[in-house]
Write a protein that holds these residues in place. Structure first.
Motif, PDB file in Angstrom:
ATOM      1  N   VAL A 315       0.988  -1.220  -0.162  1.00 23.13           N
ATOM      2  CA  VAL A 315       0.043  -0.028   0.012  1.00 23.13           C
ATOM      3  C   VAL A 315       0.917   1.273   0.068  1.00 23.13           C
ATOM      4  CG1 VAL A 315      -1.830  -0.914   1.050  1.00 23.13           C
ATOM      5  CG2 VAL A 315      -0.282  -0.241   2.629  1.00 23.13           C
ATOM      6  N   GLY A 316       0.423   2.195  -0.832  1.00 21.88           N
ATOM      7  CA  GLY A 316       1.319   3.565  -0.637  1.00 21.88           C
ATOM      8  C   GLY A 316       2.159   3.631  -1.791  1.00 21.88           C
ATOM      9  N   PHE A 317       2.317   2.634  -2.554  1.00 18.04           N
ATOM     10  CA  PHE A 317       3.335   3.013  -3.844  1.00 18.04           C
ATOM     11  C   PHE A 317       3.193   4.365  -4.462  1.00 18.04           C
ATOM     12  CE2 PHE A 317       5.045   2.181  -8.090  1.00 18.04           C
ATOM     13  CZ  PHE A 317       5.996   1.537  -7.783  1.00 18.04           C
ATOM     14  N   PHE A 337      -9.031 -14.102  -1.034  1.00 17.73           N
ATOM     15  CA  PHE A 337      -7.867 -14.691  -0.468  1.00 17.73           C
ATOM     16  C   PHE A 337      -7.898 -15.352   0.918  1.00 17.73           C
ATOM     17  CE2 PHE A 337      -6.398 -11.294  -3.592  1.00 17.73           C
ATOM     18  CZ  PHE A 337      -5.374 -12.190  -4.320  1.00 17.73           C
ATOM     19  N   SER A 338      -7.012 -16.420   0.929  1.00 18.07           N
ATOM     20  CA  SER A 338      -7.004 -17.237   2.308  1.00 18.07           C
ATOM     21  C   SER A 338      -6.087 -16.409   3.154  1.00 18.07           C
ATOM     22  CB  SER A 338      -6.881 -18.378   2.255  1.00 18.07           C
ATOM     23  OG  SER A 338      -5.539 -18.809   1.804  1.00 18.07           O
ATOM     24  N   GLN A 339      -5.438 -15.470   2.997  1.00 22.85           N
ATOM     25  CA  GLN A 339      -4.367 -14.786   3.854  1.00 22.85           C
ATOM     26  C   GLN A 339      -3.804 -13.734   2.946  1.00 22.85           C
ATOM     27  OE1 GLN A 339      -0.665 -16.833   4.026  1.00 22.85           O
ATOM     28  NE2 GLN A 339      -1.063 -17.161   6.357  1.00 22.85           N
ATOM     29  N   SER A 340      -3.689 -12.587   3.874  1.00 20.44           N
ATOM     30  CA  SER A 340      -2.965 -11.406   3.318  1.00 20.44           C
ATOM     31  C   SER A 340      -1.772 -10.993   4.042  1.00 20.44           C
ATOM     32  CB  SER A 340      -3.927 -10.301   2.891  1.00 20.44           C
ATOM     33  OG  SER A 340      -4.737 -10.597   1.857  1.00 20.44           O
ATOM     34  N   PHE A 341      -0.505 -10.536   3.422  1.00 17.81           N
ATOM     35  CA  PHE A 341       0.251  -9.595   4.171  1.00 17.81           C
ATOM     36  C   PHE A 341       0.444  -8.445   3.388  1.00 17.81           C
ATOM     37  CE2 PHE A 341       1.639 -14.243   4.754  1.00 17.81           C
ATOM     38  CZ  PHE A 341       1.822 -14.309   5.925  1.00 17.81           C
ATOM     39  N   VAL A 342       0.285  -7.282   4.250  1.00 17.44           N
ATOM     40  CA  VAL A 342       0.277  -6.082   3.681  1.00 17.44           C
ATOM     41  C   VAL A 342       1.474  -5.029   4.097  1.00 17.44           C
ATOM     42  CG1 VAL A 342      -1.312  -4.087   3.401  1.00 17.44           C
ATOM     43  CG2 VAL A 342      -2.504  -6.095   3.895  1.00 17.44           C
ATOM     44  N   PHE A 343       1.931  -4.671   3.310  1.00 19.03           N
ATOM     45  CA  PHE A 343       3.171  -3.825   3.619  1.00 19.03           C
ATOM     46  C   PHE A 343       3.178  -2.431   2.890  1.00 19.03           C
ATOM     47  CE2 PHE A 343       4.465  -8.201   2.556  1.00 19.03           C
ATOM     48  CZ  PHE A 343       4.878  -8.732   3.941  1.00 19.03           C
ATOM     49  N   LYS A 344       3.482  -1.589   3.935  1.00 17.82           N
ATOM     50  CA  LYS A 344       3.581   0.006   3.546  1.00 17.82           C
ATOM     51  C   LYS A 344       4.899   0.095   2.768  1.00 17.82           C
ATOM     52  CE  LYS A 344       3.307   0.938   7.990  1.00 17.82           C
ATOM     53  NZ  LYS A 344       2.798  -0.190   8.747  1.00 17.82           N
ATOM     54  N   TYR A 345       4.662   0.722   1.570  1.00 18.72           N
ATOM     55  CA  TYR A 345       5.745   1.131   0.642  1.00 18.72           C
ATOM     56  C   TYR A 345       6.862   1.509   1.278  1.00 18.72           C
ATOM     57  CZ  TYR A 345       8.731   3.036  -2.915  1.00 18.72           C
ATOM     58  OH  TYR A 345       9.678   3.368  -3.693  1.00 18.72           O
ATOM     59  N   SER A 346       8.080   1.166   1.150  1.00 16.00           N
ATOM     60  CA  SER A 346       9.032   1.673   1.521  1.00 16.00           C
ATOM     61  C   SER A 346      10.186   1.770   0.548  1.00 16.00           C
ATOM     62  CB  SER A 346       9.687   0.596   2.598  1.00 16.00           C
ATOM     63  OG  SER A 346      10.993   0.773   3.208  1.00 16.00           O
ATOM     64  N   PRO A 347      10.521   3.130   0.332  1.00 18.64           N
ATOM     65  CA  PRO A 347      11.613   3.193  -0.869  1.00 18.64           C
ATOM     66  C   PRO A 347      12.993   2.602  -0.569  1.00 18.64           C
ATOM     67  CG  PRO A 347      11.296   5.328   0.112  1.00 18.64           C
ATOM     68  CD  PRO A 347      10.405   4.325   0.782  1.00 18.64           C
ATOM     69  N   ARG A 348      13.429   1.844  -1.498  1.00 19.00           N
ATOM     70  CA  ARG A 348      14.729   1.160  -1.084  1.00 19.00           C
ATOM     71  C   ARG A 348      15.925   1.611  -2.407  1.00 19.00           C
ATOM     72  NH1 ARG A 348      15.031   0.740   2.375  1.00 19.00           N
ATOM     73  NH2 ARG A 348      16.450  -1.155   2.832  1.00 19.00           N
ATOM     74  N   PRO A 349      16.840   2.250  -1.648  1.00 19.40           N
ATOM     75  CA  PRO A 349      17.803   2.916  -2.402  1.00 19.40           C
ATOM     76  C   PRO A 349      18.318   2.120  -3.510  1.00 19.40           C
ATOM     77  CG  PRO A 349      18.413   3.170  -0.004  1.00 19.40           C
ATOM     78  CD  PRO A 349      17.124   2.324  -0.144  1.00 19.40           C
ATOM     79  N   GLY A 350      18.191   2.638  -4.656  1.00 20.59           N
ATOM     80  CA  GLY A 350      18.911   1.849  -6.048  1.00 20.59           C
ATOM     81  C   GLY A 350      17.887   1.344  -6.871  1.00 20.59           C
ATOM     82  N   THR A 351      16.693   1.225  -6.215  1.00 20.21           N
ATOM     83  CA  THR A 351      15.506   0.528  -6.802  1.00 20.21           C
ATOM     84  C   THR A 351      14.932   1.486  -8.078  1.00 20.21           C
ATOM     85  OG1 THR A 351      13.837   0.793  -5.293  1.00 20.21           O
ATOM     86  CG2 THR A 351      14.821  -1.013  -5.383  1.00 20.21           C
TER      87      THR A 351
END
Ligand code: 5AD
Ligand code: SF4
Length: 451
Positions: A315-317, A337-351
């Motif tokens: 979320v938050g891309f 879905f039977s399961q969800s892992f939700v991650f807040k976007y985190s900018p990774r240097p170099g990507t």
């Protein structure tokens, strides 16, 4: 004296291992502990008893890296307290930030990258002999990844790494940078390893890879994940088989066919969608649209109708609007879905995403979107779980329930948690369980027969 010390044969030193990140890191940590055992080092859970601390680290989000830096900082007094104590760092962050780790944390003695970790135990031993510090991050293409079958989380379960690295272009992801290009292990080597594990009491194996369904056994064109599934299906004594993580675009007909034929395959597929908005999927360079993902799910369910599908979301891309987010909420509900892992976007240097776009969704918006997506998943899970009340299903029991130790906790073929009480249950027991009650996280039932 700590009880572990009386069981082990007077080890020369004790290792405290701390794992961050994914399942592959858990396996690598076990491999390293196996190497330490070979050098007659023991293991401990407690820092105060340890002579060596190893952090196996993750770079996938900034938060994971910050945590490791702060935990490494906290090891300064630990190290001062007893001369000769050793600190070692391995894993994705060791690869990505090797020099930074050494500069900011000079008390770190060994840094070993994602292709060098098999050397870590030997390097620690040399530090204890007065050498070092060591920083190794340019290991050979193909790390030596044989395992020590004596170290597993549970005696009847094992994770087997079948491939490493990732060739996909997802713009947010640091994995291709820190783990390198895809490299698969040959089929025969994996089958031999699984046979050895089964001889040693393993009944459930989970195959690991960052894009596990791109597995090619170093023989692209002829070998697929399907080839491996068929070979493992023939291993007597192996009861359950799973693989994670699948990329929606990496399946092929042979793998579908092998999945349908398999007598051991669990009914759980972890296949992240990341977003329900075509605009976001394009910006992420995921290589599919929502509609294509839908068709892949249809194909999964055509082959194996009772397959549970697990998902990751970001979320938050950069540039994600409320409309994009609502599209994610809708598809989460629609796919069920039977399961969800939700991650807040985190900018990774170099990507690519971090280089080209500002991280423009405010933290509180990311948090709210995270909550909203989890709330949809909870509703979906609860409805699916309630629908199983009255059904009988096969459960592999793993351990005492964390909330009530008169009960046992296990997993059904969809990998859902099932809790039951029965005095015949032991870790590794497979039983038919009739479901009586359900919450969004757990099914509760009674054992009707042992298998
Ligand atoms: N920010 C947030 N989440 C990420 N993931 C990968 N990279 C990032 C990032 N930069 C998530 C994806 C992936 C899971 C392992 O971590 O959802 O599937
Ligand atoms: Fe973290 Fe990815 Fe590395 Fe696993 S492979 S440890 S999730 S960065």
């Amino acid at each position: 004296m700590d009880p572990a010390a009386t069981i082990e044969s007077t080890p020369t030193a004790r290792v405290k291992m701390e794992v961050f990140g994914c399942q592959m890191n858990v396996v690598d940590a076990e491999l390293v502990l196996g190497r330490f055992k070979g050098l007659n080092y023991g293991e401990t859970d407690r820092y105060e008893d340890a002579d060596v601390v190893v952090f196996n680290t993750c770079s996938v989000r900034g938060h994971a890296e910050d945590k490791v830096f702060s935990r490494l900082g906290a090891l300064r007094p630990w190290k001062k307290e007893r001369p000769g104590r050793v600190v070692a760092v391995m894993g994705c962050m060791a690869q990505r930030e090797a020099t930074d780790i050494r500069r900011r944390m000079p008390h770190v003695d060994v840094v070993a990258g994602t292709r060098d970790f098999p050397k870590l135990a030997g390097l620690v031993d040399r530090v204890r002999g007065g050498e070092g510090p060591f920083l190794v991050i340019d290991g050979e293409e193909r790390p030596d990844i044989e395992r020590s079958p004596t170290s597993r989380p549970r005696p009847f379960q094992a994770y087997v790494t079948i491939m490493r690295g990732c060739n996909r272009p997802c713009t947010y992801c640091i994995v291709p940078t820190v783990r390198g290009r895809e490299i698969s292990r040959p089929v025969d080597e994996i089958v031999d390893e699984v046979k050895g594990l089964v001889d040693d009491g393993v009944i459930e194996v989970c195959l690991l890879g960052q894009t596990v369904n791109a597995y090619d056994g170093q023989d692209r064109g002829r070998t697929t994940l399907g080839t491996l599934l068929r070979a493992l299906d023939r291993v007597d004594g192996l009861r359950r088989l799973r693989f994670v993580t699948s990329h929606p675009s990496e399946f092929n007909d042979d793998t579908w066919a092998a999945m349908a034929e398999s007598s051991k395959l669990d009914r759980f597929l972890h296949m992240p969608i990341q977003s329900g908005s075509d605009r976001m999927l394009k910006a992420m360079r995921r290589g599919y649209t929502v509609d294509k993902y839908r068709r892949i799910v249809d194909r999964v369910r055509e082959v194996l109708p009772d397959m549970g599908i697990g998902c990751d979301w970001i979320v938050g891309f950069p540039g994600e609007t409320e409309e994009d987010h609502e599209a994610s909420l809708r598809i989460c509900e629609e796919i069920g879905f039977s399961q969800s892992f939700v991650f807040k976007y985190s900018p990774r240097p170099g990507t690519k995403a971090a280089e080209e776009h500002a991280d423009d969704v405010p933290t509180d918006v990311k948090k709210r979107r995270n909550r909203e997506l989890l709330a949809v998943q909870e509703r979906v899970s609860l409805a699916a779980h309630r629908a199983t009340v009255g059904e009988t299903m096969q459960v592999l029991f793993e351990a005492k329930s964390r909330l009530d130790d008169s009960k046992w906790s296990g997993r059904n073929p969809q990998h859902r948690i099932v809790v039951a009480a029965d005095e015949r249950i032991r870790p590794g027991t497979i039983a038919d369980v009739r479901i009586e009650d359900a919450t969004a996280l757990t099914l509760f039932g009674d054992v009707v027969a042992l298998r």
